[in-house]
Structures are given as structure tokens and as C-alpha cells.
Design an enzyme around this catalytic site. Structure first.
Site, PDB file in Angstrom:
ATOM      1  N   SER A  28     -15.880 -12.737   1.329  1.00  0.00           N
ATOM      2  CA  SER A  28     -14.817 -13.295   0.479  1.00  0.00           C
ATOM      3  C   SER A  28     -15.382 -14.055  -0.714  1.00  0.00           C
ATOM      4  O   SER A  28     -14.636 -14.604  -1.521  1.00  0.00           O
ATOM      5  CB  SER A  28     -13.928 -14.225   1.307  1.00  0.00           C
ATOM      6  OG  SER A  28     -14.700 -15.230   1.932  1.00  0.00           O
ATOM      7  N   ASN A 115     -13.686 -22.777   9.988  1.00  0.00           N
ATOM      8  CA  ASN A 115     -12.235 -22.654  10.140  1.00  0.00           C
ATOM      9  C   ASN A 115     -11.489 -23.898   9.643  1.00  0.00           C
ATOM     10  O   ASN A 115     -10.485 -23.792   8.938  1.00  0.00           O
ATOM     11  CB  ASN A 115     -11.877 -22.385  11.608  1.00  0.00           C
ATOM     12  CG  ASN A 115     -12.464 -21.068  12.093  1.00  0.00           C
ATOM     13  OD1 ASN A 115     -12.981 -20.286  11.297  1.00  0.00           O
ATOM     14  ND2 ASN A 115     -12.391 -20.822  13.392  1.00  0.00           N
ATOM     15  N   HIS A 161      30.026 -12.746 -16.526  1.00  0.00           N
ATOM     16  CA  HIS A 161      29.935 -11.270 -16.494  1.00  0.00           C
ATOM     17  C   HIS A 161      29.370 -10.725 -17.811  1.00  0.00           C
ATOM     18  O   HIS A 161      29.646  -9.589 -18.182  1.00  0.00           O
ATOM     19  CB  HIS A 161      31.299 -10.619 -16.216  1.00  0.00           C
ATOM     20  CG  HIS A 161      32.050 -11.263 -15.094  1.00  0.00           C
ATOM     21  ND1 HIS A 161      31.944 -10.851 -13.788  1.00  0.00           N
ATOM     22  CD2 HIS A 161      32.892 -12.336 -15.079  1.00  0.00           C
ATOM     23  CE1 HIS A 161      32.710 -11.617 -13.013  1.00  0.00           C
ATOM     24  NE2 HIS A 161      33.291 -12.539 -13.769  1.00  0.00           N
ATOM     25  N   SER A 282       5.258  -2.993 -33.406  1.00  0.00           N
ATOM     26  CA  SER A 282       5.102  -1.655 -32.861  1.00  0.00           C
ATOM     27  C   SER A 282       4.146  -0.880 -33.744  1.00  0.00           C
ATOM     28  O   SER A 282       4.164  -1.026 -34.968  1.00  0.00           O
ATOM     29  CB  SER A 282       6.463  -0.957 -32.824  1.00  0.00           C
ATOM     30  OG  SER A 282       6.291   0.440 -32.809  1.00  0.00           O
ATOM     31  N   LYS A 288       9.766  -3.229 -36.205  1.00  0.00           N
ATOM     32  CA  LYS A 288       9.930  -3.896 -34.917  1.00  0.00           C
ATOM     33  C   LYS A 288       9.262  -5.261 -34.819  1.00  0.00           C
ATOM     34  O   LYS A 288       8.168  -5.472 -35.297  1.00  0.00           O
ATOM     35  CB  LYS A 288       9.369  -3.015 -33.782  1.00  0.00           C
ATOM     36  CG  LYS A 288      10.158  -1.769 -33.499  1.00  0.00           C
ATOM     37  CD  LYS A 288      11.569  -2.008 -33.014  1.00  0.00           C
ATOM     38  CE  LYS A 288      11.625  -2.513 -31.591  1.00  0.00           C
ATOM     39  NZ  LYS A 288      11.298  -1.486 -30.609  1.00  0.00           N
ATOM     40  N   GLU A 295       9.404 -10.884 -22.283  1.00  0.00           N
ATOM     41  CA  GLU A 295       9.415  -9.642 -21.493  1.00  0.00           C
ATOM     42  C   GLU A 295       8.315  -9.654 -20.433  1.00  0.00           C
ATOM     43  O   GLU A 295       8.520  -9.251 -19.294  1.00  0.00           O
ATOM     44  CB  GLU A 295       9.199  -8.430 -22.402  1.00  0.00           C
ATOM     45  CG  GLU A 295      10.395  -8.085 -23.250  1.00  0.00           C
ATOM     46  CD  GLU A 295      10.068  -6.947 -24.205  1.00  0.00           C
ATOM     47  OE1 GLU A 295      10.109  -5.789 -23.777  1.00  0.00           O
ATOM     48  OE2 GLU A 295       9.729  -7.225 -25.366  1.00  0.00           O
ATOM     49  N   GLN A 327      -8.322 -14.905   5.839  1.00  0.00           N
ATOM     50  CA  GLN A 327      -9.131 -14.799   4.624  1.00  0.00           C
ATOM     51  C   GLN A 327      -8.324 -14.130   3.494  1.00  0.00           C
ATOM     52  O   GLN A 327      -8.606 -14.307   2.329  1.00  0.00           O
ATOM     53  CB  GLN A 327     -10.395 -13.989   4.920  1.00  0.00           C
ATOM     54  CG  GLN A 327     -11.341 -13.877   3.750  1.00  0.00           C
ATOM     55  CD  GLN A 327     -12.706 -13.387   4.198  1.00  0.00           C
ATOM     56  OE1 GLN A 327     -13.424 -14.083   4.886  1.00  0.00           O
ATOM     57  NE2 GLN A 327     -13.048 -12.167   3.824  1.00  0.00           N
TER      58      GLN A 327
HETATM   59  N1  ARG Z   1     -14.086 -16.814   4.618  1.00  0.00           N
HETATM   60  C1  ARG Z   1     -13.309 -17.291   5.710  1.00  0.00           C
HETATM   61  C2  ARG Z   1     -11.861 -17.424   5.259  1.00  0.00           C
HETATM   62  O1  ARG Z   1     -11.592 -17.276   4.121  1.00  0.00           O
HETATM   63  C3  ARG Z   1     -13.802 -18.624   6.156  1.00  0.00           C
HETATM   64  C4  ARG Z   1     -13.579 -18.918   7.616  1.00  0.00           C
HETATM   65  C5  ARG Z   1     -14.283 -17.917   8.444  1.00  0.00           C
HETATM   66  N2  ARG Z   1     -14.358 -18.273   9.806  1.00  0.00           N
HETATM   67  C6  ARG Z   1     -14.791 -17.402  10.711  1.00  0.00           C
HETATM   68  N3  ARG Z   1     -14.901 -17.822  11.909  1.00  0.00           N
HETATM   69  N4  ARG Z   1     -15.063 -16.176  10.380  1.00  0.00           N
HETATM   70  O2  ARG Z   1     -10.967 -17.648   6.036  1.00  0.00           O
END
Ligand code: ARG
Length: 465
Positions: A28, A115, A161, A282, A288, A295, A327
Site C-alpha cells: 500500500s 493495526n 418544477h 470550444s 462558445k 459542469e 487497506q
Molecule cells: N497497510 C495496512 C493497512 O493499510 C497496515 C496494517 C497492516 N496490518 C497487517 N496485519 N497486515 O491497513
């Protein structure tokens, strides 16, 4: 981005290296590196707390904090090498710390898990972003309120309306937009309360065996309190869903303003002029001038609505506690933040420069029998029952359609065909000015009320600071 490191953070129990594709697929770092400042901020607080409770020495704490400060500087100078093999922002920074300060770096992760770390980072990040978004929202509101006060007397047709209904003032219409934003601001502030709690200390899911002081960490990071339950702490993403919902509602509002601006800027309405710098031309039609900004904002609402659905679906049926699914929370959240920030900025820049074409607006309000209700109310004041007066005015309108005349353009004799109680004073209510001025109560469209409402709206904003 380098890929050649083996994962020293959890490689101990593995007998072969991660498949190269799986490594990329599960990483990630390409998107979560955006939370580097919050990750470091959280680590500094964690190390400070660990030293307070005696798990780290003060010297170790200081070495860690110094190392993290250098890493932050490296990242900001573009001199940090992010590695896919190190998966995410957390392990990249931790590995860099150990490389920099040696064995002490390996002690930072004591009593915590990625975590609870990631949950903390997102909350810190989102809290900062909510504050920035609220500032943008406020700037847009100030522009709207300023323009509304300026246009308190400008008469335009009000619609239901999308058919001409009754005359209103342009300032009143703009203050209707402001009311929507006022609720949006309150929603973001309310969401912020549930963002602003500290999950750190939940560790992987069950808490930790170290004598941690979570209230102290919370205080260091400016959180209102630590979270109550470790299982919930690492799995909860309600706050991200709440934010996305508030963001989706704001984008829905902006899309409504956009729609009206696009209509009003068209040759058919011709109510407003948007500054050239917010429009484009345009390549084929030289005449235009397209209202691209509204938009695009109208179009961008779609992705923010989609992200809300992504996050709800992400969390649906997830068992406690942390799952790797989570994630997937970041990209939708980040994109909603960016889309909303860009859209608010574009609107805040543009709104104060909207030019009302007062003559065209007034002329449009004169067409379409917009004072018909005023005539009905006039007859009621002359003793006619409202349902009967509705009927009488209906006949007058029918006559007007046939002879292509608005009510205000008919002579007294013509009007008297529909009721002999009609006298010369009827022309006071058939004028546009008479019509708007008569709606003179809290929430009404009378210029006096609009000016007072603009003042109250401005005072509400001033009280935010
Ligand atoms: N990259 C993980 C996330 O975005 C971080 C936590 C990952 N924990 C794990 N036990 N794999 O959630």
C-alpha cells in the site's frame, strides 16, 4: 521505488520469499506514504509514552525522536527511498529508522501493531483534512453571503418544477445555498468528534502486556480520549464512512448549484455572467463560452458518491477485528478529500464574481404570471374565500395567455371582468417589488429580511473562530 528487500518485519516464520507479484499486489506504500507526517507524529507520541512508563529509557526516546525528525526531513526533501518490499508507510519508516539509529529503532514497535498504528494515522490525517475542508467551506459561505447582501433587492423568478412560480430576490436564492452549506459544516464538525479518538494501544487486537498509558498518548496527539475497546479500535472505519457521507452530501449540494449556474449562464436564461477565467472555449465553435467549472464539479459528484458505496461495501460483513480488506479504505477516502477540496476551492474562488444580469432577471420575473398568488391574496383581503379567489385568478391568467399579457400589463377594466372588488390599488401587489416586499417575515424573500438573514449568517460564521 525499490523492490529488492526481504521483509525483516515479519519474515521470521517464512521459508520462501514473497512472490514478486503478490508483493506488489499487497503493498500500500504507493498511496499510504501520503500519511508519512501523521505516522511520524504517532510514533513520536508512542515513544514518548513508552519512556514515561519506563519501557524505553529517556535516551532511547530521544534517539528515536531525533531519527524520526531526520526521516521526515528526508521525505520532505525527496530523499527517501520508498520500498514496495516494505509494504506500507509504517514499515518503510520503521526500517529507515533502524537503518539510521541501529538497534534502538527496533524498540519503537514495542506494545503496538500496524493495526492500531494505521487506524491512528488515518484518524490524524482525516482530522487535519476536515479542518482544511471546513476552512474552504467557510470561505465559500462568506463569498455567498457577501454576494447575497449585495443582491438583496435583485428580483428574479423563483421556480418550482423549473416553471416560473413567484418572484424572489437573488440574494434570497443565494442564502438558500448557504443554508445547505451551514448544515454541511455542522455535519463535518460532528463527524470530527468521532474521528478524534485514539485507537493506539489496541495493538493487534487484544491490547498489550506493557504498562501503557493511553490517556497520555491521546493527550499528546490532541485526541479527546482513547477508544474503549481494542477489538473495535482496530476494525472500526465508521468515521471514514461518516466523512464520506458528509462529503457526498456536500458534493450533491455543489452539483445543484452547478446545475443552476449552467442553466443561468445559457443563452436561454441569460441570468448571469461567469468570469472568463472560470470558463473555456470550444476548438470548433468560436462563439462558445462554456461553464466548465460548474459542469466538472457536477460530474465529480459521481466519484464521491461512489466512494461512499465502496467504503460501506468494504466494511459490510467484515468479522472482527482487523482484516487486510481495510487497506482498501485509503484510496476512496483520499480521493473524496481531494475531489471535495478542489470543488470547494473552485466554487469559493468563483462565487464572489458571479455577475447578475438584473434587467434580464427582472424581465423574466415579469413573464409567466409570477404575481398570480399575490392577486389571489389581494382578493382574499377584499373578502373573497381563497379557493374562489384561486379560481378567479385562474380565469385572469387564462385571459392573459390568450392575449399574451401578464397580469401587471392588464388595464383595471380588463381585470375587473374577473371581479368587481378589484380596484386601482391592485397594481401595488401586481408589481414585482410589491410582491417580494410583502413576504416580510423570518425566512421570507423581502429585501429587508434578506439583509437581516445575511447578517445572521455572517455572525454564525464569525462565531466559528
Ligand atoms: N497497510 C495496512 C493497512 O493499510 C497496515 C496494517 C497492516 N496490518 C497487517 N496485519 N497486515 O491497513
Amino acid at each position: 521505488m525499490s523492490q529488492d528487500q526481504t521483509n525483516s518485519a515479519w519474515g521470521g516464520r517464512f521459508s520462501e520469499a514473497t512472490d514478486a507479484f503478490v508483493q506488489r499486489f499487497t503493498a500500500s506504500v504507493e498511496f499510504d506514504q501520503r500519511m508519512y507526517a501523521q505516522d511520524i507524529q504517532g510514533s513520536v507520541a508512542h515513544a514518548t509514552m513508552l519512556a514515561k512508563v519506563g519501557v524505553l529509557t529517556e535516551a532511547e526516546r530521544d534517539t528515536i525522536i531525533q531519527g524520526l525528525a531526520e526521516i521526515k526531513a528526508d521525505i520532505e526533501a525527496g530523499q527517501f527511498e520508498w520500498s514496495i518490499a516494505l509494504e506500507d508507510v509504517h514499515m518503510n519508516i520503521e526500517a529507515a529508522l533502524t537503518k539510521k539509529i541501529g538497534i534502538t529503532g527496533k524498540k519503537l514497535h514495542t506494545g503496538r501493531s500496524r493495526n492500531d498504528q494505521v487506524a491512528t494515522d488515518i484518524r490524524l490525517f482525516l482530522r487535519d483534512e476536515i479542518d482544511l475542508l471546513c476552512a474552504d467551506l467557510t470561505r465559500l459561505q462568506e463569498g455567498l453571503i457577501g454576494l447575497a447582501a449585495q443582491e438583496a433587492e435583485t428580483i428574479m423568478p423563483g421556480f418550482t418544477h423549473l416553471q416560473t412560480a413567484q418572484p424572489v430576490t437573488f440574494g434570497h436564492h443565494l442564502l438558500a445555498w448557504n443554508e445547505m452549506l451551514e448544515r454541511d459544516f455542522a455535519r463535518l464538525q460532528d463527524c470530527r468528534k468521532r474521528v478524534n479518538v485514539l485507537p493506539l494501544g489496541a495493538a493487534a487486537l487484544a491490547g498489550t502486556t506493557y504498562p501503557i498509558d493511553r490517556a497520555y498518548t491521546a493527550e499528546l496527539l490532541g485526541f479527546d480520549a482513547p477508544t474503549e475497546n481494542s477489538l473495535d479500535s482496530v476494525s472500526d472505519r465508521d468515521f471514514a464512512i461518516e466523512f464520506s457521507s458528509a462529503a457526498a452530501i456536500i458534493m450533491m449540494h455543489l452539483s445543484r448549484y452547478s446545475e443552476e449556474l449552467v442553466l443561468w449562464a445559457s443563452a436561454q436564461f441569460n441570468f448571469i455572467d461567469l468570469p472568463d477565467r472560470f470558463c473555456t472555449g470550444s476548438s470548433i465553435m468560436p462563439q462558445k463560452k462554456n461553464p466548465d467549472v460548474p459542469e466538472l464539479v457536477r460530474g465529480k459528484s459521481g466519484r464521491v458518491f461512489g466512494h461512499l458505496m465502496s467504503l460501506l461495501t468494504l466494511m459490510k460483513s467484515q468479522p472482527l477485528a482487523y482484516n487486510k480488506d481495510n487497506q482498501e479504505d485509503k484510496e476512496p477516502l483520499f480521493d473524496s478529500i481531494d475531489t471535495l477540496a478542489g470543488s470547494l476551492r473552485a466554487f469559493a474562488d468563483m462565487v464572489p464574481h458571479i455577475k447578475a444580469k438584473k434587467d434580464v432577471m427582472r424581465e423574466a420575473a415579469l413573464r409567466g404570471f409570477s404575481t398570480a398568488t399575490d392577486l389571489a391574496d389581494y382578493l382574499v383581503r377584499k373578502g373573497v374565500a381563497f379557493r374562489d379567489s384561486h379560481e378567479i385568478v385562474g380565469s385572469a391568467v387564462g385571459y392573459g395567455v390568450k392575449h399574451n399579457k401578464d397580469l401587471g400589463e392588464m388595464s383595471l377594466q380588463e381585470l375587473q371582468q374577473f371581479g368587481d372588488m378589484i380596484t386601482e390599488d391592485v397594481f401595488d401587489v401586481l408589481t414585482l417589488e410589491g410582491s417580494v416586499q410583502a413576504r416580510d417575515h423570518l425566512g421570507g424573500t423581502a429585501p429587508k429580511q434578506v439583509r437581516a438573514a445575511a447578517q445572521r449568517a455572517q455572525a454564525k460564521i464569525a462565531s466559528r473562530r
